[in-house]
Structures are given as C-alpha cells and as structure tokens.
Scaffold this motif. Structure first.
Motif, mmCIF file in Angstrom:
data_model
loop_
_atom_site.group_PDB
_atom_site.id
_atom_site.type_symbol
_atom_site.label_atom_id
_atom_site.label_comp_id
_atom_site.label_asym_id
_atom_site.label_seq_id
_atom_site.Cartn_x
_atom_site.Cartn_y
_atom_site.Cartn_z
ATOM 1 N N ALA A 183 0.831 -1.203 0.000
ATOM 2 C CA ALA A 183 0.000 0.000 0.000
ATOM 3 C C ALA A 183 0.865 1.252 0.000
ATOM 4 N N GLU A 184 2.034 1.170 0.638
ATOM 5 C CA GLU A 184 2.969 2.285 0.689
ATOM 6 C C GLU A 184 4.375 1.752 0.441
ATOM 7 N N VAL A 185 5.208 2.562 -0.192
ATOM 8 C CA VAL A 185 6.614 2.219 -0.420
ATOM 9 C C VAL A 185 7.452 3.320 0.210
ATOM 10 N N LEU A 186 8.272 2.954 1.200
ATOM 11 C CA LEU A 186 9.060 3.911 1.960
ATOM 12 C C LEU A 186 10.528 3.795 1.608
ATOM 13 N N ASP A 187 11.241 4.910 1.757
ATOM 14 C CA ASP A 187 12.672 4.961 1.490
ATOM 15 C C ASP A 187 13.440 4.484 2.724
ATOM 16 N N ARG A 188 14.355 3.562 2.521
ATOM 17 C CA ARG A 188 15.148 3.015 3.626
ATOM 18 C C ARG A 188 15.916 4.108 4.369
ATOM 19 N N ALA A 189 16.198 5.219 3.698
ATOM 20 C CA ALA A 189 16.935 6.311 4.340
ATOM 21 C C ALA A 189 16.206 6.831 5.571
ATOM 22 N N GLU A 190 14.872 6.696 5.606
ATOM 23 C CA GLU A 190 14.094 7.136 6.757
ATOM 24 C C GLU A 190 14.425 6.329 8.012
ATOM 25 N N PHE A 191 14.972 5.133 7.837
ATOM 26 C CA PHE A 191 15.246 4.238 8.957
ATOM 27 C C PHE A 191 16.742 3.992 9.158
ATOM 28 N N ALA A 192 17.568 4.635 8.353
ATOM 29 C CA ALA A 192 18.995 4.294 8.322
ATOM 30 C C ALA A 192 19.785 4.875 9.492
#
Length: 312
Positions: A183-192
């Motif tokens: 439903a959503e695709v998030l950027d790994r940078a948000e969790f890095a």
C-alpha cells in the motif's frame, strides 16, 4: 548433469561431480533445482562464517525427487554450510530433514520459493501467531525487494494485511512492490540513522530482514502490542535499540530461524505458502551452475532483486 559447484581455498569452481558431493544420509534425492540466496552469495565469496569446512558444495536449497517420484525440498538443515548443499545433482540426507512440496507447486516454483520464501512463510506465521489480536494497521517489510522481503510483501497482502514496503531503491522498484500488494513504499533512508527510542507509533507489525538500526527504528514505531519478526542481518547483527518499546508499549520481537526450525514450524510455513502465495508474482531469473557466482556478486553488491533459480 555430471558437475558440481564447489568452494575451495582458491574460490568457487565447477568440477566433475564426485559421489562424496552428495553427503551422507539414509535417503537419496535426485536434484533438479536449487537457488541463490544471500547466504549462498556469502559462501561463494569465501565467508568462513558460512562455510565451516573447505572444500564444500554450497547451496542452502535443494529441490528434487525421491525414488518414487515424490517432489521434495530441503531448506536449511545445515546444507551448504555444515555439509554439502544443493549445487550438485544428488543429495543423501536423513528422511526427517526432508519436506514434501505441496502438490500445487512445480520443482521450478519450489526452488523459486526456496529458503527465501520458506523464511517469509515462517515470518508471517510468527507474526500472526504472536499477535494478541487481529493485526489492525500497517505491517512494515524491510528489505522488500529481496527474496524474503518480496515474498513476504505478497503473502501479507494476500492475507489481508496493509503492507508498507521499505527499500533503498524506491524509484526503481515502487511499481513492482505495489504490484505485489504494498500500500505504501518507503525509502530506507528514513530508517537508516539512529532515532529516538520511542517514535511515533504508526506500525502494527514488522517483518524485518536486515537487522541493525533499521530494525531498531522499526521497533520504536510499533504501536502498543505490536509484533516484529527478525530473520536477517544484511545491515548488521547488532541491535542498537532501547527496552522502552517493550516496556512502555508491550511490543514483541520474534526470532525466525530457518535453518534449524522443527518440522511442525516448517509445515506451518509451507501451509501459509500453499494458501496464499501467488507464484506468478515471484520475480525470477534462471541460471545454470556457471551463472551462480555472478548472481552471488550482484546480491553482495546490493544489486539483486527477486529470486534466482538454479536449474541443474
């Protein structure tokens, strides 16, 4: 096929098959397929944390038939690590370590599923089992373009969960991940980068395949009673997290061990795959033994996606 792929002190090479490459056990399997997993890539690169002895036949997946024609698979169980694995044409192993493939899957599909899909099944089963109530809210899948992650996205969506997919290559893979059911695709940078020990509670569940800071941040975003499963450590085997999510939000962290899981747990994972997996959704490429090393290099370089099936 009269060849095996082995790793020696000089690296991987394709050689003439020897009887010893089959290993030891009370049952013989005529192998037709294997696959290339991240752990196989590490083994092909000479990682002695994976290969305990040399020379060794890698391949943590093995798919083939018994003497009576029954289609079976071996996932984990130490093959391709503690003993010779699936990159050869025959395997001998004790019957208790063999799993019958559900009848709707072909040998190629069973290899495309492999340890990656089976681990995704274990993760989904662990998540649903540990949840105190029906999972109401988004489930984050990290490493979503990898073998485990991509199959987990599809399984979770098929089972009615809202899936958020985390990837370092959003522009390249967003369309595919949404096709799988995200439903959503998030950027790994948000969790890095390291975040606060308690962050905005927005996740009902997590299927983590990478570990380290990514998992720590995901834990800190779980709602009260949320569940995270952990099956991989591509980003590291550390967990720079706080106890606060566990104490203040009652979250749970469930470990997923695909190598040594007992048979009832394996059967539960394969039941989920049988019920919910769309095999057409698995992105696959097919290689022979001579193409395995290059696939491994791509995986280690972060350039892999989906599943690589090895046809023997």
């Amino acid at each position: 096929m009269n060849q095996s792929l082995i790793v020696t002190e000089n690296g991987p090479e394709v050689v003439e098959r020897q009887e010893a490459h089959a290993g030891e056990g009370d049952t013989q399997i005529s192998l037709s397929h294997s696959s290339v997993n991240y752990k196989d890539a590490m083994a092909l690169d000479g990682n002695r944390g994976i290969l305990r002895e040399l020379p060794m036949v890698p391949g943590i997946d093995a798919v083939g038939t018994l003497d009576d024609g029954t289609l079976v698979t071996v996932n984990g169980r130490g093959i391709g690590e503690r003993r010779n694995g699936g990159y050869t044409s025959h395997m001998r192993i004790d019957a208790e370590n063999i799993t019958r493939v559900p009848s709707r899957f072909t040998a190629y599909e069973a290899a495309a599923i492999g340890t990656a899909g089976y681990t995704a099944g274990l993760s989904v089963a662990g998540l649903e089992r540990a949840a105190r109530s029906p999972i109401d809210g988004p489930v984050l899948v990290t490493g979503a373009t990898g073998g485990v992650g991509s199959i987990a996205v599809q399984l979770l969506a098929a089972r009615g969960h809202e899936v958020w997919a985390l990837t370092g290559r959003v522009s390249e893979h967003e369309a595919w991940l949404r096709e799988l059911g995200a439903a959503e695709v998030l950027d790994r940078a948000e969790f890095a980068d390291a975040g606060k020990p308690l962050q905005k509670a927005r996740l009902a569940g997590v299927v983590d395949t990478v570990g380290s800071t990514v998992l720590a941040n995901a834990l800190s975003q779980l709602r009260w009673g949320g569940v995270a499963t952990a099956c991989g450590m591509a980003a590291g085997n550390d967990l720079p997290a706080s106890v606060l999510p566990f104490i203040l939000r009652g979250v749970q962290l469930v470990g997923i061990n695909s190598v040594d899981a007992p048979n009832p747990v394996r059967d539960e994972a394969w039941k989920i795959l049988d019920e919910s997996l769309d095999t057409d959704a698995i992105r696959t490429e097919e290689v022979g033994l001579d193409g395995v090393v290059e696939v491994g290099r791509r995986l280690l370089g972060g350039r892999g996606s989906g599943r690589a099936v090895v046809t023997l």
